[in-house]
Design a protein around this motif. Structure first.
Motif, mmCIF file in Angstrom:
data_model
loop_
_atom_site.group_PDB
_atom_site.id
_atom_site.type_symbol
_atom_site.label_atom_id
_atom_site.label_comp_id
_atom_site.label_asym_id
_atom_site.label_seq_id
_atom_site.Cartn_x
_atom_site.Cartn_y
_atom_site.Cartn_z
ATOM 1 N N ARG A 14 0.842 -1.218 0.000
ATOM 2 C CA ARG A 14 0.000 0.000 0.000
ATOM 3 C C ARG A 14 0.863 1.250 0.000
ATOM 4 O O ARG A 14 0.583 2.211 -0.716
ATOM 5 C CB ARG A 14 -0.889 -0.025 1.241
ATOM 6 C CG ARG A 14 -1.823 1.164 1.330
ATOM 7 C CD ARG A 14 -2.700 1.042 2.552
ATOM 8 N NE ARG A 14 -3.561 2.189 2.671
ATOM 9 C CZ ARG A 14 -4.396 2.379 3.700
ATOM 10 N NH1 ARG A 14 -4.471 1.460 4.656
ATOM 11 N NH2 ARG A 14 -5.136 3.446 3.762
ATOM 12 N N SER A 16 3.938 1.424 -1.146
ATOM 13 C CA SER A 16 4.591 1.510 -2.441
ATOM 14 C C SER A 16 3.683 2.161 -3.471
ATOM 15 O O SER A 16 4.111 3.011 -4.256
ATOM 16 C CB SER A 16 5.001 0.100 -2.904
ATOM 17 O OG SER A 16 5.567 0.142 -4.192
ATOM 18 N N ARG A 17 2.440 1.746 -3.469
ATOM 19 C CA ARG A 17 1.498 2.334 -4.436
ATOM 20 C C ARG A 17 1.303 3.823 -4.167
ATOM 21 O O ARG A 17 1.207 4.637 -5.093
ATOM 22 C CB ARG A 17 0.148 1.603 -4.357
ATOM 23 C CG ARG A 17 0.180 0.192 -4.939
ATOM 24 C CD ARG A 17 -1.240 -0.334 -5.123
ATOM 25 N NE ARG A 17 -1.940 -0.461 -3.858
ATOM 26 C CZ ARG A 17 -1.929 -1.546 -3.087
ATOM 27 N NH1 ARG A 17 -1.209 -2.618 -3.458
ATOM 28 N NH2 ARG A 17 -2.610 -1.581 -1.943
ATOM 29 N N SER A 20 4.353 5.733 -5.452
ATOM 30 C CA SER A 20 4.307 5.841 -6.913
ATOM 31 C C SER A 20 3.322 6.911 -7.356
ATOM 32 O O SER A 20 3.588 7.682 -8.282
ATOM 33 C CB SER A 20 3.913 4.479 -7.515
ATOM 34 O OG SER A 20 4.877 3.487 -7.201
ATOM 35 N N ARG A 21 2.184 6.965 -6.661
ATOM 36 C CA ARG A 21 1.173 7.976 -7.037
ATOM 37 C C ARG A 21 1.689 9.381 -6.770
ATOM 38 O O ARG A 21 1.488 10.301 -7.560
ATOM 39 C CB ARG A 21 -0.112 7.715 -6.239
ATOM 40 C CG ARG A 21 -1.248 8.659 -6.616
ATOM 41 C CD ARG A 21 -2.589 8.248 -6.002
ATOM 42 N NE ARG A 21 -2.512 8.244 -4.534
ATOM 43 C CZ ARG A 21 -2.511 7.143 -3.787
ATOM 44 N NH1 ARG A 21 -2.560 5.938 -4.373
ATOM 45 N NH2 ARG A 21 -2.445 7.207 -2.467
#
Length: 542
Positions: A14, A16-17, A20-21
């Motif tokens: 979570r 990591s996502r 990235s966002r």
């Protein structure tokens, strides 16, 4: 054989996502984060650079540095952003978004709470105004004209300790025919053409001055006016059992609906709303409004009505004073003055209530549950208050139902003047004040009771002068004399039994002076039906 790469213990999919966002939202490029190259142009125009040349290069895909630019500020030359500062900015934006979300959630919660609170308050006001177990709703009708409607006020001004008036029953209507009641302009009575064989319920003289009060109110919201007609409690109407009843008896027998139907038939108008009030409600309302200003036509000093003395003229009265006004009966003006007092209190109280805004009215009713009862919902009350906001007492006119009392052998019935009543209704339907007849004296047969005149004024010949004046008008004067002391500042017209109250009022009206009182304590030892004591306020005719 490839070696597996050890994943850090702090690695979270979570997190990591989210990282990235954040990178995609803060990096110049086509943001092709969907697994394939994008043909879209870069977002270089939305990012600040130290000079135009670098921005043009970025638009072609060449980026060597990134600048942080505030929305309202121009880019600063050489203002490169380091990793730490970039990270702080990302977290700052996240905190701002979180704060905005919290504030929005709080605002929604507050709006919902206020809406729920208002709904609960209005529901509480509805329950406090509701008629309860009244059957009035079955007799109410929709208004026949938009912006104009009729309401009926039902008031019970009795207090603890009052003695209920004696009801007089007749096994036939022969007594009524001897009183010329067949002339009465009451549909219920006129409809009983065979009244000569029907049992009748009527009231005694005290019943004619009972603490039951009825008023027909016409409200014209377009012209912002209202007209009040006081209906005597001894008006006669037919009940559903075919018997004849006074309005007071009909109220006891058939409830609110019976009176609504009787007055609607009498006035030939649809009654749309009902309002009920009692002595406690009147007293509480007037006190909560810090009193009302009333025009008192005749001083009020009636121990049976209350302990408050109210002088004539413009007065500010509290709850106890207002209650005394509507209960007083020993008035030289008789039923006309009693009706005038009740109309004046109703007019002044209505104007004071209409000076409140909707929230002020709701707060008042919430504080005084049960002081008023009506079929109207809070929405209808709010519309009325808005439509009639701040109308003065002058916009509310009033009069008594035109007619007179007929009395024989203890039976008192109010006979309606049909012609004058028709004129009243015509003017009311136009939103105009009813025309009040100048002839206010009750029409009582002057030969039907006996009178004795005593001189207490100290003026020689006063009793004889008044005796001659009354005899010329057909009154049955049995004798004259002097009081034991000459200490009467005012003229008194005293009656022995309640059935002669109207007779005493007619004497006072003819004399043009005199306060009507009852000798219920047998203080004056009357030997006739009515005793006149001439006081110093009497002046001989020139």
């Amino acid at each position: 054989m490839a070696c597996p790469v050890a994943r850090s213990d702090s690695f979270k999919p979570r997190r990591s996502r989210r990282t990235s966002r954040d990178i995609r939202s803060n990096v110049v490029g086509t943001h092709a984060g969907v697994g394939r190259l994008s043909e879209r142009p870069t977002n270089a125009s939305a990012v600040g650079f130290s000079n135009p040349r670098k921005q043009r290069r970025a638009s072609r895909g060449y980026v060597s540095s990134v600048l942080k630019v505030d929305d309202a500020a121009a880019p600063r030359k050489g203002g490169r952003v380091g990793a730490r500062r970039f990270d702080r900015e990302v977290h700052r934006k996240r905190r701002v978004k979180t704060a905005v979300a919290i504030v929005a959630a709080l605002a929604v919660a507050i709006v919902v709470a206020v809406a729920v609170g208002v709904a609960v308050l209005l529901g509480s006001i509805d329950s406090r105004l509701a008629l309860g177990d009244s059957n009035a709703a079955s007799a109410l009708q929709p208004a026949s004209k938009e912006g104009s409607f009729y309401s009926l006020v039902l008031a019970d001004f009795s207090v603890e300790g009052d003695v209920a008036p004696e009801r007089v029953r007749s096994s036939s209507a022969d007594d009524l025919h001897s009183l010329d009641v067949s002339d009465t302009a009451v549909d219920g009575l006129a409809a009983s053409g065979s009244a000569s064989s029907a049992p009748v319920t009527v009231g005694s003289a005290d019943q004619a001055q009972s603490n039951d009060a009825f008023a027909l109110v016409h409200v014209d919201t377009e012209n912002r006016t209202a007209q009040v007609i006081a209906i005597p409690s001894n008006v006669v109407s037919a009940g559903d059992d075919g018997l004849l009843y006074t309005l007071s008896d009909l109220w006891d027998h058939l409830g609110d609906a019976g009176v609504v139907e009787a007055v609607s038939s009498l006035a030939e108008v649809p009654i749309t709303h009902v309002l009920k009030i009692d002595s406690d409600g009147l007293r509480s309302l007037v006190d909560a409004l810090d009193g009302i200003s009333v025009e008192v036509g005749e001083e009020i000093d009636d121990p049976r009505a209350g302990s408050v003395y109210v002088p004539a003229g413009q007065q500010q009265v509290d709850g106890a004073g207002a209650l005394t006004m509507v209960r007083a009966t020993n008035l030289s003006g008789g039923a006309q003055q009693m009706a005038a007092n009740r109309i004046e209190v109703l007019r002044s109280l209505s104007a004071k209530l209409l000076s409140l805004d909707s929230l002020g009215f709701y707060a008042l009713i919430d504080r005084l549950p049960g002081c008023l009862r009506t079929d109207e919902s809070t929405g209808e009350v709010n519309h009325l208050i808005t439509s009639m906001a701040s109308v003065g007492v002058g916009a509310i006119s009033g009069a008594m139902l035109p007619g007179d009392d007929i009395s024989r052998d203890g039976i008192v019935i109010y006979r309606v003047d049909e012609g004058a009543w028709g004129d009243y209704l015509a003017s009311m339907s136009q939103g105009q004040a009813p025309v009040v007849s100048q002839e206010s004296a009750p029409r009582v047969d002057p030969s039907s009771f006996t009178v004795f005149v005593k001189n207490g004024s100290g003026v020689s010949g006063a009793a004889a002068s008044i005796s001659d004046s009354l005899e010329d008008r057909g009154f049955n004067v049995e004798g004259i004399g002097n009081t034991d002391i000459e200490a009467y500042d005012e003229t008194l017209v005293v009656y022995a039994a309640d059935e002669f109250q109207t007779a005493a009022q007619s004497v006072a009206q003819q004399l043009g002076v005199g306060r009507v009182i009852s000798d219920y304590a047998d203080f004056y030892h009357l030997e006739t039906d009515v005793l006149v004591i001439v006081g110093r306020d009497w002046k001989p005719a020139e």
